[in-house]
Design a protein around this motif. Sequence first.
Motif, PDB file in Angstrom:
ATOM      1  N   UNK A  55      -8.494 -16.072  42.160  1.00  0.00           N
ATOM      2  CA  UNK A  55      -8.050 -15.442  43.401  1.00  0.00           C
ATOM      3  C   UNK A  55      -8.148 -16.408  44.586  1.00  0.00           C
ATOM      4  N   UNK A  56      -9.208 -17.203  44.631  1.00  0.00           N
ATOM      5  CA  UNK A  56      -9.331 -18.195  45.709  1.00  0.00           C
ATOM      6  C   UNK A  56      -8.173 -19.186  45.650  1.00  0.00           C
ATOM      7  N   UNK A  57      -7.838 -19.613  44.447  1.00  0.00           N
ATOM      8  CA  UNK A  57      -6.712 -20.523  44.285  1.00  0.00           C
ATOM      9  C   UNK A  57      -5.409 -19.888  44.725  1.00  0.00           C
ATOM     10  N   UNK A  58      -5.237 -18.611  44.398  1.00  0.00           N
ATOM     11  CA  UNK A  58      -4.038 -17.903  44.826  1.00  0.00           C
ATOM     12  C   UNK A  58      -3.959 -17.832  46.352  1.00  0.00           C
ATOM     13  N   UNK A  59      -5.108 -17.590  46.984  1.00  0.00           N
ATOM     14  CA  UNK A  59      -5.122 -17.414  48.439  1.00  0.00           C
ATOM     15  C   UNK A  59      -4.900 -18.744  49.179  1.00  0.00           C
ATOM     16  N   UNK A  60      -5.561 -19.772  48.740  1.00  0.00           N
ATOM     17  CA  UNK A  60      -5.514 -21.016  49.508  1.00  0.00           C
ATOM     18  C   UNK A  60      -4.333 -21.916  49.153  1.00  0.00           C
ATOM     19  N   UNK A  61      -3.812 -21.766  47.945  1.00  0.00           N
ATOM     20  CA  UNK A  61      -2.616 -22.490  47.570  1.00  0.00           C
ATOM     21  C   UNK A  61      -2.774 -23.985  47.445  1.00  0.00           C
ATOM     22  N   UNK A  62      -1.667 -24.628  47.435  1.00  0.00           N
ATOM     23  CA  UNK A  62      -1.628 -26.063  47.152  1.00  0.00           C
ATOM     24  C   UNK A  62      -2.106 -26.954  48.291  1.00  0.00           C
ATOM     25  N   UNK A  63      -2.195 -26.437  49.515  1.00  0.00           N
ATOM     26  CA  UNK A  63      -2.513 -27.317  50.640  1.00  0.00           C
ATOM     27  C   UNK A  63      -3.891 -27.963  50.527  1.00  0.00           C
ATOM     28  N   UNK A  64      -4.859 -27.299  49.855  1.00  0.00           N
ATOM     29  CA  UNK A  64      -6.161 -27.947  49.701  1.00  0.00           C
ATOM     30  C   UNK A  64      -6.463 -28.297  48.245  1.00  0.00           C
ATOM     31  N   UNK A  65      -5.514 -28.103  47.363  1.00  0.00           N
ATOM     32  CA  UNK A  65      -5.722 -28.347  45.941  1.00  0.00           C
ATOM     33  C   UNK A  65      -6.078 -29.778  45.599  1.00  0.00           C
ATOM     34  N   UNK A  66      -5.439 -30.729  46.245  1.00  0.00           N
ATOM     35  CA  UNK A  66      -5.717 -32.129  45.938  1.00  0.00           C
ATOM     36  C   UNK A  66      -7.152 -32.499  46.289  1.00  0.00           C
ATOM     37  N   UNK A  67      -7.639 -32.071  47.446  1.00  0.00           N
ATOM     38  CA  UNK A  67      -8.991 -32.409  47.881  1.00  0.00           C
ATOM     39  C   UNK A  67     -10.040 -31.761  46.978  1.00  0.00           C
ATOM     40  N   UNK A  68      -9.901 -30.459  46.715  1.00  0.00           N
ATOM     41  CA  UNK A  68     -10.886 -29.755  45.900  1.00  0.00           C
ATOM     42  C   UNK A  68     -10.888 -30.244  44.460  1.00  0.00           C
ATOM     43  N   UNK A  69      -9.746 -30.665  43.961  1.00  0.00           N
ATOM     44  CA  UNK A  69      -9.691 -31.155  42.588  1.00  0.00           C
ATOM     45  C   UNK A  69     -10.602 -32.347  42.377  1.00  0.00           C
ATOM     46  N   UNK A  70     -10.607 -33.300  43.296  1.00  0.00           N
ATOM     47  CA  UNK A  70     -11.460 -34.484  43.170  1.00  0.00           C
ATOM     48  C   UNK A  70     -12.933 -34.125  43.338  1.00  0.00           C
ATOM     49  N   UNK A  71     -13.246 -33.291  44.310  1.00  0.00           N
ATOM     50  CA  UNK A  71     -14.634 -32.891  44.542  1.00  0.00           C
ATOM     51  C   UNK A  71     -15.146 -32.070  43.357  1.00  0.00           C
ATOM     52  N   UNK A  72     -14.342 -31.152  42.866  1.00  0.00           N
ATOM     53  CA  UNK A  72     -14.757 -30.298  41.755  1.00  0.00           C
ATOM     54  C   UNK A  72     -15.016 -31.122  40.505  1.00  0.00           C
ATOM     55  N   UNK A  73     -14.217 -32.123  40.269  1.00  0.00           N
ATOM     56  CA  UNK A  73     -14.385 -32.979  39.095  1.00  0.00           C
ATOM     57  C   UNK A  73     -15.758 -33.652  39.113  1.00  0.00           C
ATOM     58  N   UNK A  74     -16.107 -34.283  40.218  1.00  0.00           N
ATOM     59  CA  UNK A  74     -17.387 -34.988  40.312  1.00  0.00           C
ATOM     60  C   UNK A  74     -18.563 -34.024  40.318  1.00  0.00           C
ATOM     61  N   UNK A  75     -18.408 -32.880  40.943  1.00  0.00           N
ATOM     62  CA  UNK A  75     -19.458 -31.870  40.935  1.00  0.00           C
ATOM     63  C   UNK A  75     -19.729 -31.404  39.502  1.00  0.00           C
TER      64      UNK A  75
END
Length: 184
Positions: A55-75
Amino acid sequence: MLSHLHVITEILMMSFALGMDSLSLSIGVGLSDIRRRTAVQLCLTIGVFHVVFTFMGLMFGNMIGQYLGAVAHWFGVLLLFGLGVHMLYTSLRKDEEKPASVATAIAMLLFSATVSLDALSVGFSLGLRSATYGVVSAISFGFVSMFMCGIGLLVGKKFGQSIGKYGEILGAFVLISCGFMFLF
């Protein structure tokens, strides 16, 4: 009718793909002789996180996807390493009373969040479809991941009972190796 069957098949395939992390990582946790209550809580927490992150992904969409993808990977990599090292440490201690690696609420929440991070990125892409498609997908992701976590915990417990302390050590190395796989 054929179109609906195609959509259901598509959602179930995505659900099982997302649930594979739950299955594989839960096998490692199940090797540590996890209590039944903790196992049920872990399954529910993973299911809820899959739904919430989608649901968070649905709400926030692609505009922050690139940033969170890198942070989520390392986390995710750091958390798997940490849980694996903690599990290895507790299994090698001489004390009889050893906590499971996800026995505390914080450890369980962090583990569940890490396992569910891929649902966040899938939620970004689901935003391109209809809202109904996204809601049905999110609920399906949660139930399938919860179910697959339970299967992983049971498989890990069965192996853990037969190989004892060595099973806990094996589970620690499974989590650490999953961290290495996420790294690359």
